[in-house]
Write an enzyme that holds these catalytic residues in place. Structure first.
Site, short mmCIF file in Angstrom:
data_model
loop_
_atom_site.label_atom_id
_atom_site.label_comp_id
_atom_site.label_asym_id
_atom_site.label_seq_id
_atom_site.Cartn_x
_atom_site.Cartn_y
_atom_site.Cartn_z
N SER A 1 -7.30 -2.56 10.22
CA SER A 1 -7.65 -3.72 9.41
C SER A 1 -9.07 -4.19 9.71
CB SER A 1 -6.63 -4.82 9.70
OG SER A 1 -7.16 -6.07 9.36
N LYS B 1 -3.80 -4.77 15.94
CA LYS B 1 -4.41 -3.76 15.07
C LYS B 1 -5.50 -3.02 15.85
CE LYS B 1 -2.16 -3.25 11.72
NZ LYS B 1 -1.83 -2.00 11.02
N ASP C 1 11.11 2.79 6.59
CA ASP C 1 10.78 1.37 6.43
C ASP C 1 12.05 0.56 6.70
OD1 ASP C 1 10.15 -1.26 5.23
OD2 ASP C 1 8.42 -0.24 4.37
N ILE D 1 10.56 1.67 12.94
CA ILE D 1 9.77 2.62 13.73
C ILE D 1 10.05 2.45 15.23
CG2 ILE D 1 7.91 2.96 12.04
CD1 ILE D 1 6.23 0.94 13.70
N TYR E 1 -2.10 -10.49 15.59
CA TYR E 1 -2.20 -9.36 14.64
C TYR E 1 -3.54 -8.64 14.80
CZ TYR E 1 -2.74 -7.02 10.06
OH TYR E 1 -2.95 -6.11 9.04
N ALA F 1 3.76 -2.12 9.62
CA ALA F 1 3.18 -3.11 10.52
C ALA F 1 3.87 -4.44 10.32
CB ALA F 1 1.68 -3.27 10.24
N VAL G 1 -3.67 -13.75 -0.24
CA VAL G 1 -4.03 -14.84 -1.15
C VAL G 1 -3.85 -14.46 -2.63
CG1 VAL G 1 -6.51 -14.24 -1.02
CG2 VAL G 1 -5.85 -16.52 -1.70
N ILE H 1 0.84 -1.19 0.00
CA ILE H 1 0.00 0.00 0.00
C ILE H 1 0.88 1.25 0.00
CG2 ILE H 1 -1.81 1.25 1.26
CD1 ILE H 1 -2.76 -1.50 2.35
#
Ligand SMILES: NC(=O)c1ccc[n+]([C@@H]2O[C@H](COP(=O)([O-])OP(=O)(O)OC[C@H]3O[C@@H](n4cnc5c(N)ncnc54)[C@H](O)[C@@H]3O)[C@@H](O)[C@H]2O)c1
Length: 331
Positions: A128, A158, A41, A64, A154, A86, A197, A21
């Site tokens: 998410s 989130k 990153d 981070i 996760y 993340a 997927v 993204i």
């Protein structure tokens, strides 16, 4: 009004900007003539080559969680923080729960602290939709009903990120927007063991392998093309009514996994079909579909890309970057 004019001549921080993204967001902001786009990153789940090579893009390799790096980034005047970094995603978090908590929990807290200290005008958090709603809520999923019965670390972290965002908004007045993405796919996502997927199906179909379906194939997901997601993110960043709110950024279209597999096999001429393998123990979500009415109303968000069209664009990206993807894909 063209909302995106707002980004012209602005300084923007994108954490996780080398990812799927983030790289697409960087590309778009570069086109919109942002003055400077800083990417922080650590490349733990992405590749240097995925970062758009543009004069207004500055890449800082680092975590981070690295105080020095974060301090350095926030020593610049920043107009927008897009916090996308993340530890991704469910299976990875089951295998590495401590890293998941550190990056998604402590990492998010650190960015919020620096944003608050330096009075960042807008902080956009990547949440998410496949996390915060759990597996029991009625469809289509609406923003007001999150779950505390979550199935992976996760999903927990989130939600934790959202809770920290709400604290910084309510206590310090930090202008925060929470965006809940649903099954994002598109150019820029390198396939791999912990990836989604669609890139993994495309990769296998290109190698003429059976596509492994974990479950019956009747499970549904709300697949959202990355260009539509970027449109939602950019709207979230500039529309003032969005501050303090959470929005679903999805396609509002339910697709069965078996149908997805058939589309990909057909587009790539893979004669080898699918195979059904054991369901993952944590994967209790049988159907997924988001309501995007709130995002439509407040953000003017209107996703346009049909699944087949988005998959074709994703396949084109695979074909254009075939060699690099072959080197980078780790299963
Ligand atoms: N892709 C989806 O389907 C989806 C769905 C819902 C939410 N999200 C969220 O959107 C965001 C972006 O997702 P994506 O698909 O681009 O994921 P991604 O894994 O492609 O990108 C995340 C980036 O963060 C980087 N990163 C990881 N740990 C880091 C650290 N400690 N410091 C700095 N960088 C670090 C990775 O190297 C990677 O480039 C994530 O927060 C994710 O949780 C994604």
């Amino acid at each position: 009004m063209n909302y995106f004019e707002e980004y012209k001549n602005k300084n923007i921080l994108i954490t996780g900007g080398a990812g799927c993204i983030g790289s697409n967001l960087t590309k778009k902001l570069s086109k919109l003539q942002a003055s400077k786009i800083i990417i922080l990153d650590d490349l733990s789940a992405s590749e240097r080559w995925n970062i758009p090579d543009k004069p207004n893009v500055v890449f800082i390799e680092g975590s981070i969680l690295d105080e020095k790096k974060v301090k350095r980034v926030f020593s610049e005047k920043i107009d927008y923080v897009f916090h996308l970094a993340a530890h991704f995603a469910n299976q990875n978090s089951v295998d590495h729960p401590e890293t998941d908590l550190l990056v998604n929990g402590l990492g998010t807290l650190k960015l919020l602290q620096y944003s608050q200290m330096t009075k960042i005008p807008k902080f956009i958090f990547a949440s998410s939709g496949c996390s915060v709603y759990g597996s029991q809520n009625p469809l289509p999923l609406k923003e007001d009903y999150v779950s505390i019965h979550l199935d992976t670390p996760y999903q927990i972290t989130k939600l934790l990120g959202e809770l920290y965002c709400n604290f910084f908004y309510n206590y310090y007045g930090l202008p925060i927007v929470i965006l809940r993405f649903f099954n994002v796919y598109g150019p820029g996502e390198i396939p791999g063991k912990y990836r989604n997927v669609i890139p993994n199906f495309i990769y296998r179909a290109m190698h003429k392998k059976k596509l492994p379906i974990t479950g019956t194939g009747q499970e549904t997901r709300d697949f959202t093309f990355v260009e539509d997601v970027i449109d939602g993110i950019l709207r979230g960043g500039v529309i003032s009514e969005a501050v303090g709110e959470a929005f679903n950024i999805a396609s509002q279209t339910e697709t069965k996994v078996i149908d997805l597999a058939n589309i990909i096999n057909e587009l790539l001429g893979n004669p080898n079909g699918v195979e059904f393998i054991e369901k993952r123990k944590w994967d209790k979500i049988t159907r997924r579909c988001a309501s995007i009415e709130k995002a439509r109303k407040i953000l003017g968000y209107n996703p346009k890309t049909k699944l087949k069209e988005g998959i074709k664009k994703t396949i084109d990206w695979f074909l254009r970057n075939n060699e690099k993807i072959e080197e980078s894909a780790i299963f």
